[in-house]
Motif scaffolding. Structure first.
Motif, PDB file in Angstrom:
ATOM      1  N   LEU A  65      25.140 -18.878  80.097  1.00  0.00           N
ATOM      2  CA  LEU A  65      26.256 -19.667  80.615  1.00  0.00           C
ATOM      3  C   LEU A  65      26.958 -18.941  81.762  1.00  0.00           C
ATOM      4  O   LEU A  65      27.335 -19.557  82.766  1.00  0.00           O
ATOM      5  CB  LEU A  65      27.250 -19.970  79.491  1.00  0.00           C
ATOM      6  N   ALA A  66      27.126 -17.621  81.599  1.00  0.00           N
ATOM      7  CA  ALA A  66      27.767 -16.842  82.666  1.00  0.00           C
ATOM      8  C   ALA A  66      26.916 -16.867  83.934  1.00  0.00           C
ATOM      9  O   ALA A  66      27.432 -17.007  85.045  1.00  0.00           O
ATOM     10  CB  ALA A  66      27.995 -15.402  82.204  1.00  0.00           C
ATOM     11  N   GLN A  71      25.855 -19.131  89.316  1.00  0.00           N
ATOM     12  CA  GLN A  71      25.035 -19.929  90.227  1.00  0.00           C
ATOM     13  C   GLN A  71      25.782 -21.168  90.705  1.00  0.00           C
ATOM     14  O   GLN A  71      25.661 -21.565  91.865  1.00  0.00           O
ATOM     15  CB  GLN A  71      23.738 -20.331  89.524  1.00  0.00           C
ATOM     16  N   ARG A  72      26.542 -21.790  89.783  1.00  0.00           N
ATOM     17  CA  ARG A  72      27.317 -22.975  90.165  1.00  0.00           C
ATOM     18  C   ARG A  72      28.344 -22.637  91.237  1.00  0.00           C
ATOM     19  O   ARG A  72      28.515 -23.381  92.213  1.00  0.00           O
ATOM     20  CB  ARG A  72      28.028 -23.543  88.937  1.00  0.00           C
ATOM     21  N   GLN A  74      28.160 -20.155  93.357  1.00  0.00           N
ATOM     22  CA  GLN A  74      27.461 -19.880  94.608  1.00  0.00           C
ATOM     23  C   GLN A  74      26.990 -21.174  95.261  1.00  0.00           C
ATOM     24  O   GLN A  74      27.077 -21.333  96.491  1.00  0.00           O
ATOM     25  CB  GLN A  74      26.263 -18.956  94.348  1.00  0.00           C
ATOM     26  N   LEU A  75      26.487 -22.114  94.441  1.00  0.00           N
ATOM     27  CA  LEU A  75      26.051 -23.402  94.988  1.00  0.00           C
ATOM     28  C   LEU A  75      27.225 -24.171  95.579  1.00  0.00           C
ATOM     29  O   LEU A  75      27.075 -24.851  96.598  1.00  0.00           O
ATOM     30  CB  LEU A  75      25.374 -24.229  93.895  1.00  0.00           C
ATOM     31  N   THR A  76      28.386 -24.061  94.947  1.00  0.00           N
ATOM     32  CA  THR A  76      29.574 -24.722  95.481  1.00  0.00           C
ATOM     33  C   THR A  76      29.918 -24.188  96.860  1.00  0.00           C
ATOM     34  O   THR A  76      30.237 -24.939  97.787  1.00  0.00           O
ATOM     35  CB  THR A  76      30.768 -24.529  94.530  1.00  0.00           C
ATOM     36  N   VAL A  77      29.823 -22.851  96.988  1.00  0.00           N
ATOM     37  CA  VAL A  77      30.082 -22.231  98.297  1.00  0.00           C
ATOM     38  C   VAL A  77      29.030 -22.678  99.309  1.00  0.00           C
ATOM     39  O   VAL A  77      29.358 -23.031 100.454  1.00  0.00           O
ATOM     40  CB  VAL A  77      30.098 -20.697  98.165  1.00  0.00           C
TER      41      VAL A  77
END
Length: 222
Positions: A65-66, A71-72, A74-77
């Motif tokens: 989960l961490a 990753q979430r 980083q993907l948002t950025v």
């Protein structure tokens, strides 16, 4: 009222002594005790193993989960960066709606740079399918890929020409070309011809192509 019988320890010993005096009974009690002890040990070990497995699974799940959360983030950025880049690129495209605005900008630059306007003629727009790894210069033909068929994207490339004809001296024409390029629009020079003119000094015949990407409703119609 009936009286409750109370058994003393000695009384219990006296009652059990004949039972345990038989060897078979002693072996039976010993076997049952060993079986009960073994059962308790097995149950305790199973409970401990299940608790340990659950803890390891929870720790592994927490780590996953961490990692997914990282990753979430980083993907948002990355999505935000790509959105900014896309918005910046979108402002450079010349859509059919903004074609007149682009033409008026060029006319304004002709006057600002001191050139004499002869003609600014927009051409008909052309539409072709935009492929993966496509290039504006290929005209839809991927010359570097001979084995695989080009893969269409859900976009169409819209191309429109703008023919600019002006006259003036060399410095004025140079300033015009620089000023148009500084507009940072998605435009490409198809041809540029400069000739001498006895009356005006020089004439410029400049064929510009400007581009736009449109969403296509039919995914593979090309």
């Amino acid at each position: 009222m009936p009286q409750t019988r109370r058994f003393s320890k000695q009384h219990v010993r006296d009652r059990l002594r004949p039972f345990f005096s038989v060897r078979g009974n002693r072996q039976l009690v010993f076997s049952l005790s060993c079986a009960a002890g073994s059962l308790c040990v097995v149950m305790f070990a199973a409970a401990w193993w299940n608790a340990r497995s659950a803890r390891l699974h929870a720790e592994r799940h927490a780590m996953e989960l961490a990692s997914l959360d990282e990753q979430r983030q980083q993907l948002t950025v990355d999505v935000a960066v790509r959105a900014e880049e896309t918005a910046a690129l979108r402002t450079r495209l010349v859509t059919q709606e903004s074609a007149d605005e682009f033409r008026n900008q060029v006319i304004g630059l002709i006057r600002e740079t001191g050139c004499r306007l002869r003609n600014v003629t927009p051409g008909d727009h052309e539409v072709r399918r935009w492929m993966e790894d496509d290039d504006l210069a290929t005209d839809g033909i991927l010359v570097d890929d001979f084995e695989d068929e080009p893969v269409p994207t859900p976009y169409s490339l819209v191309t429109q020409s703008l023919n600019v004809q002006v006259s003036g001296d060399f410095e004025h024409i140079r300033r015009l070309v620089d000023a148009v390029q500084q507009l940072q629009r998605a435009a490409h020079t198809r041809s540029l011809v400069v000739q001498t003119d006895g009356e005006s000094g020089l004439t410029l015949d400049w064929d510009l192509l400007f581009y736009d990407l449109e969403t296509t409703t039919v995914a593979y119609d090309w």
